[in-house]
Design a protein around this motif. Structure first.
Motif, PDB file in Angstrom:
ATOM      1  N   LEU A 153       0.783  -1.239   0.000  1.00  0.00           N
ATOM      2  CA  LEU A 153       0.000   0.000   0.000  1.00  0.00           C
ATOM      3  C   LEU A 153       0.818   1.294   0.000  1.00  0.00           C
ATOM      4  CD1 LEU A 153      -3.058  -1.045   2.138  1.00  0.00           C
ATOM      5  CD2 LEU A 153      -3.143   0.004  -0.128  1.00  0.00           C
ATOM      6  N   PRO A 154       1.998   1.345   0.596  1.00  0.00           N
ATOM      7  CA  PRO A 154       2.753   2.605   0.513  1.00  0.00           C
ATOM      8  C   PRO A 154       2.972   3.090  -0.919  1.00  0.00           C
ATOM      9  CG  PRO A 154       3.682   1.239   2.237  1.00  0.00           C
ATOM     10  CD  PRO A 154       2.649   0.396   1.533  1.00  0.00           C
ATOM     11  N   ALA A 155       3.161   2.177  -1.869  1.00  0.00           N
ATOM     12  CA  ALA A 155       3.337   2.584  -3.266  1.00  0.00           C
ATOM     13  C   ALA A 155       2.047   3.168  -3.832  1.00  0.00           C
ATOM     14  CB  ALA A 155       3.789   1.390  -4.109  1.00  0.00           C
ATOM     15  N   PHE A 156       0.898   2.606  -3.449  1.00  0.00           N
ATOM     16  CA  PHE A 156      -0.386   3.166  -3.875  1.00  0.00           C
ATOM     17  C   PHE A 156      -0.579   4.555  -3.270  1.00  0.00           C
ATOM     18  CE2 PHE A 156      -1.027  -1.247  -4.859  1.00  0.00           C
ATOM     19  CZ  PHE A 156      -1.924  -1.256  -5.920  1.00  0.00           C
ATOM     20  N   GLU A 157      -0.258   4.672  -2.000  1.00  0.00           N
ATOM     21  CA  GLU A 157      -0.436   5.954  -1.314  1.00  0.00           C
ATOM     22  C   GLU A 157       0.467   7.032  -1.908  1.00  0.00           C
ATOM     23  OE1 GLU A 157      -1.652   3.763   2.901  1.00  0.00           O
ATOM     24  OE2 GLU A 157       0.388   4.478   2.557  1.00  0.00           O
ATOM     25  N   ALA A 158       1.708   6.656  -2.227  1.00  0.00           N
ATOM     26  CA  ALA A 158       2.636   7.622  -2.808  1.00  0.00           C
ATOM     27  C   ALA A 158       2.226   8.031  -4.214  1.00  0.00           C
ATOM     28  CB  ALA A 158       4.050   7.030  -2.825  1.00  0.00           C
ATOM     29  N   SER A 159       1.567   7.118  -4.936  1.00  0.00           N
ATOM     30  CA  SER A 159       1.178   7.385  -6.327  1.00  0.00           C
ATOM     31  C   SER A 159      -0.218   7.980  -6.446  1.00  0.00           C
ATOM     32  CB  SER A 159       1.243   6.075  -7.136  1.00  0.00           C
ATOM     33  OG  SER A 159       2.538   5.522  -7.100  1.00  0.00           O
ATOM     34  N   GLY A 160      -0.967   8.012  -5.343  1.00  0.00           N
ATOM     35  CA  GLY A 160      -2.331   8.522  -5.402  1.00  0.00           C
ATOM     36  C   GLY A 160      -3.285   7.604  -6.133  1.00  0.00           C
ATOM     37  N   VAL A 161      -3.033   6.282  -6.057  1.00  0.00           N
ATOM     38  CA  VAL A 161      -3.856   5.282  -6.744  1.00  0.00           C
ATOM     39  C   VAL A 161      -4.625   4.486  -5.701  1.00  0.00           C
ATOM     40  CG1 VAL A 161      -3.823   3.222  -8.217  1.00  0.00           C
ATOM     41  CG2 VAL A 161      -2.237   5.114  -8.667  1.00  0.00           C
ATOM     42  N   ASP A 162      -5.922   4.281  -5.934  1.00  0.00           N
ATOM     43  CA  ASP A 162      -6.744   3.466  -5.043  1.00  0.00           C
ATOM     44  C   ASP A 162      -6.631   1.994  -5.398  1.00  0.00           C
ATOM     45  OD1 ASP A 162      -7.726   5.586  -3.557  1.00  0.00           O
ATOM     46  OD2 ASP A 162      -9.489   5.860  -4.830  1.00  0.00           O
ATOM     47  N   LEU A 163      -6.693   1.138  -4.391  1.00  0.00           N
ATOM     48  CA  LEU A 163      -6.767  -0.309  -4.561  1.00  0.00           C
ATOM     49  C   LEU A 163      -8.127  -0.765  -4.054  1.00  0.00           C
ATOM     50  CD1 LEU A 163      -5.546  -3.099  -5.200  1.00  0.00           C
ATOM     51  CD2 LEU A 163      -4.550  -3.083  -2.884  1.00  0.00           C
ATOM     52  N   ALA A 164      -8.939  -1.340  -4.941  1.00  0.00           N
ATOM     53  CA  ALA A 164     -10.299  -1.762  -4.604  1.00  0.00           C
ATOM     54  C   ALA A 164     -10.387  -3.283  -4.679  1.00  0.00           C
ATOM     55  CB  ALA A 164     -11.306  -1.129  -5.559  1.00  0.00           C
TER      56      ALA A 164
END
Length: 264
Positions: free
Chosen positions: A119-130
């Motif tokens: 998740l840190p990579a999603f958070e840094a990129s501003g991408v949601d994981l659903a």
């Protein structure tokens, strides 16, 4: 926003038809319906495309004015890291996945460990994981996992049709996940008696003719007010020949888009 996904083109993409539709062809068909969102979901060729092919596909989507979302199966950190990279190529704001992949079936503890690593990579990129609701994982377990992790970038891809195979009620699934929904898969579903009245077949139905109480979902989740995209897909069985199947698939897509527009 209304969107189409690759499952709305399931048969048109398949080798069962004489001239399978390309990914860019699906983009063009989406735009022809006046739809501005496309979700590339569980589309196997995506993971074998070269960098040049990916760049070309992303450019084609941008030229058409399409927003792209992505979808895969599994939450292994390496898989999710790759899809963060792909999200960057396509400028995709969301990746849909499922806890299990064809190769992995993590325990809830293992899933939590993997998600916390990814998740840190999603958070840094501003991408949601659903993470999608489906029959292999209890909805309460999925919601509990998301709540324990507590990331603003982690939520639910709501598909209440899937949970019926676990003997969960679609309405219960909608209500249990509402606060965490980041994406919706839109399809209707119904039971039909098998020949001889021996058992049932559970499958797709034209939108508005099946068991899906979509007004309840709209009232409970409020996707339009919350900016949650509604992505059209189908459970359409083979209709006996390619021409009939493709025609029916396209008609179901038009009908579902019209239904969603009529409820806005």
């Amino acid at each position: 926003m209304i969107g189409l996904g690759t499952y709305a083109f399931f048969w048109q993409h398949s080798d069962e038809v004489p001239d399978p539709l390309s990914l860019v062809g699906a983009f063009e068909a989406t735009k022809a319906l006046g739809v501005d969102l496309f979700q590339i979901c569980d589309y196997a060729p995506l993971e074998s495309m070269s960098d040049a092919e990916l760049t070309d596909a992303a450019a084609a989507a941008r030229d058409l004015g399409l927003t792209i979302e992505l979808g895969t199966k599994g939450i292994e950190p390496a898989r999710l890291a790759r899809f963060v990279e792909l999200a960057g190529v396509f400028r995709a704001p969301l990746v849909r996945s499922m806890l299990y992949s064809p190769e992995t079936r993590p325990s809830l503890a293992q899933a939590e460990e993997w998600l916390r690593a990814a998740l840190p990579a999603f958070e840094a990129s501003g991408v949601d994981l659903a993470l999608e609701t489906y029959e292999q994982v209890a909805t309460d377990d999925l919601v509990g996992l998301i709540e324990r992790i507590g990331s603003d970038r982690l939520g639910v891809c709501l598909d209440p049709a899937n949970v019926v195979a676990r003997l969960e009620r679609p309405r219960d699934c909608v209500e249990a996940t509402a606060a965490h929904v980041k994406n919706i898969h839109v399809k209707d579903f119904a039971f039909a008696r098998q020949a001889g009245w021996v058992g049932f077949t559970y499958g797709g139905a034209p939108m508005g003719e099946g068991l899906h109480d979509y007004p309840h979902l709209l009232e409970t989740v409020r996707p339009r007010e919350r900016g949650i995209n509604e992505v059209v897909e189908h459970w359409l069985s083979w209709q006996g020949d390619a021409e009939t199947t493709i025609r029916t698939e396209r008609e179901w897509t038009r009908r579902t888009v019209d239904y969603l527009r009529s409820t806005s």
